[in-house]
Design an enzyme around this catalytic site. Sequence first.
Site, short mmCIF file in Angstrom:
data_model
loop_
_atom_site.label_atom_id
_atom_site.label_comp_id
_atom_site.label_asym_id
_atom_site.label_seq_id
_atom_site.Cartn_x
_atom_site.Cartn_y
_atom_site.Cartn_z
N GLY A 148 0.82 -1.22 0.00
CA GLY A 148 0.00 0.00 0.00
C GLY A 148 0.85 1.26 0.00
O GLY A 148 1.97 1.26 0.49
N ARG A 186 0.70 -5.85 -4.98
CA ARG A 186 1.00 -6.74 -3.85
C ARG A 186 1.47 -8.12 -4.31
O ARG A 186 1.27 -9.10 -3.61
CB ARG A 186 -0.22 -6.88 -2.95
CG ARG A 186 -0.58 -5.62 -2.19
CD ARG A 186 -1.61 -5.91 -1.12
NE ARG A 186 -2.09 -4.69 -0.48
CZ ARG A 186 -1.42 -4.07 0.49
NH1 ARG A 186 -0.28 -4.54 0.91
NH2 ARG A 186 -1.92 -2.97 1.03
N ASP A 222 5.92 -7.92 4.55
CA ASP A 222 5.88 -8.98 3.54
C ASP A 222 6.84 -8.68 2.38
O ASP A 222 7.51 -9.58 1.87
CB ASP A 222 4.46 -9.13 2.99
CG ASP A 222 3.55 -9.86 3.97
OD1 ASP A 222 4.04 -10.73 4.72
OD2 ASP A 222 2.34 -9.56 3.99
N LYS A 246 8.72 0.96 4.51
CA LYS A 246 7.57 1.86 4.35
C LYS A 246 6.31 1.13 4.78
O LYS A 246 6.13 -0.04 4.43
CB LYS A 246 7.44 2.39 2.93
CG LYS A 246 6.81 1.48 1.86
CD LYS A 246 5.31 1.42 1.82
CE LYS A 246 4.87 0.00 1.47
NZ LYS A 246 3.53 -0.35 1.64
N THR A 247 5.50 1.73 5.58
CA THR A 247 4.13 1.29 5.78
C THR A 247 3.43 2.23 6.74
O THR A 247 3.98 2.61 7.77
CB THR A 247 4.00 -0.16 6.32
OG1 THR A 247 2.61 -0.41 6.57
CG2 THR A 247 4.79 -0.45 7.57
N ASP A 301 1.15 1.43 8.50
CA ASP A 301 0.75 0.66 9.68
C ASP A 301 1.72 0.83 10.85
O ASP A 301 1.38 0.50 11.99
CB ASP A 301 0.66 -0.83 9.34
CG ASP A 301 -0.35 -1.11 8.23
OD1 ASP A 301 -1.17 -0.23 7.96
OD2 ASP A 301 -0.31 -2.20 7.65
P1 FBP Z 1 1.07 -2.05 3.70
O1 FBP Z 1 1.76 -0.72 3.87
O2 FBP Z 1 1.56 -3.04 4.70
O3 FBP Z 1 1.15 -2.53 2.33
O4 FBP Z 1 -0.48 -1.87 4.05
C1 FBP Z 1 -1.10 -0.67 4.24
C2 FBP Z 1 -2.59 -0.79 4.28
O5 FBP Z 1 -3.10 0.50 4.12
C3 FBP Z 1 -3.20 -1.46 5.53
O6 FBP Z 1 -3.33 -0.58 6.62
C4 FBP Z 1 -4.54 -1.93 5.02
O7 FBP Z 1 -5.04 -3.00 5.79
C5 FBP Z 1 -4.21 -2.37 3.62
O8 FBP Z 1 -3.08 -1.60 3.22
C6 FBP Z 1 -5.32 -2.18 2.64
O9 FBP Z 1 -4.94 -2.84 1.47
P2 FBP Z 1 -5.43 -2.50 0.00
O10 FBP Z 1 -4.59 -1.39 -0.53
O11 FBP Z 1 -5.14 -3.75 -0.75
O12 FBP Z 1 -6.87 -2.12 0.08
#
Ligand code: FBP
Length: 511
Positions: free
Chosen positions: A49, A107, A138, A164-165, A167
């Site tokens: 993300g 992803r 991941d 980067k995240t 989260d």
């Molecule tokens: P990563 O930074 O780990 O890729 O995830 C960020 C995030 O925004 C999470 O908080 C959320 O659960 C997920 O991506 C949502 O995923 P998607 O972009 O596939 O809707």
Amino acid sequence: LAFSLAGTLGSDPQVREAFAHLETTVLQSDGFIPAPERKLRVAALFSGGPAGGGHNALVGLKHMLGDHTLLGVRNGPGGLLAGDMFEILDVSGIANTGGFDFLGTDRTKIKRPEQLAKVREVIVQHALDAIIIIGGDDSNTSAAILAEYLEANNVACRVVTMPKTMDGDVQTKSLLPCPFGYDTACRVYAELVGNILQDTPSSRKYWHFIKLMGRTASQVLLEVALQTQPHVALVSEELQERNVKLSAVVDSITDTVLDRAQRGMPYGVVLVPEGLLEFTPEFQALILEIDELFGKEQEHVLRMDLDTRRSYFAQHLEHRALYASLPEYIQGMLVEDRDAYGNLQVALISTERLLAELVGKRVKERAPGVKFTPQTHSFGYEGRCGAPTAFDAMLAYNLGLTAACLVLSGKTGYMAAMTDFTTGGAPLGIPLKSLLTVEEREGEREYVIRKVLVDTKSPAFKYFAEHRAEWAKNDSFNSPGPRQLWGPAANQLPKTVVLNQGYSTSRFSVG
Ligand code: FBP
């Protein structure tokens, strides 16, 4: 040399064997910019993300690589497999902008032998000397697998990552207090939550249930709670540790609702972490069972439409009574397709709605005369794609410089990191091998870099736990307002970082 030894980290014995070609030494910058004898070709990609600061990471890379060639891979690891890349000549227009749209992301998880072989072909085709992966837990795991594969097969292409995240769950104690993207998301949410908190004593009639994105970890929720001081904030990790059932969570929120109503405050704000349901014991068991069935029957299940899938799970689960007791929209969300990493897409579950409904029911049972009017909100994508805060802009840019230096120094299997935020900043190289561990996913053993969840013994959590009763009782909330890019309030660090690192100031000072 641009980096020297700063220490050695341990590694799991099974990891040590499987990743025999990667190092476990921590590197610190010695202040020199390395100068390889020939021009290198370096490809960079986003993975997972978006997160505030992503474009600054590319700007940092470009600035440090100078005359070396920087290639941008379109659309994440999937784009790498397709060999879809272009030369990045000019980054002047993307500094301090939000999103990942300059390159795009996806992803795709690179781990299977045929995918690794495909990357090897792409490396030869584009004469790549290095691949830089900008991603979360991941994506860093995939990077470690790729780095090991290339080293084991004598392919002279380095793999370096940047954490980067939004989260906030990629961290390593003092070596990397937080990844980039966390601060931006938290400050965007804190502004919105602060505004809603400000509304409550004005309109005096609503209970707001606000879900905050952050996947499994409650790191984002904890930071937003510290910044805004809401009436109730649920931390999944604490609920799991204390084995608290969802019904007990509902009872406890109801206690606060009734207490405040009795004292003339029929309003409030409840912060709900995205991953809450995964942490309550009854849901944990249910989700585990659904995941297992999903793993076993994947082909069959993926062919079903959602209604058929719901009734299939309703019949085949051991926890079918709990599953059947849930509203249909929650049943459906629990059996939606998993993401490419096999994760339940928790972002799709309306936990805030479920909680608001359950608390509404409980209030009616316990105090039929009390008026309870819930409003629900879910803040997600608006937090991770906003223009970066000053902190994320600085952090991501410096990580870009550091990652480029690691590549120029010929290092592979390293994550660029940055620490000592209050005293000028210290760039580091953290060995990915030391972050890896072995886990069971969908019934199979896998090497993973674990998400760093909220530690209930951490100073940040303890501060929250000591103050929340006061926040529930009175209106002692904060409305921090919009994020600032310059001026006295611009160089603020995340509160969780200040508390957990034991900094004596809340301001960063990094060149
Ligand atoms: P990563 O930074 O780990 O890729 O995830 C960020 C995030 O925004 C999470 O908080 C959320 O659960 C997920 O991506 C949502 O995923 P998607 O972009 O596939 O809707």
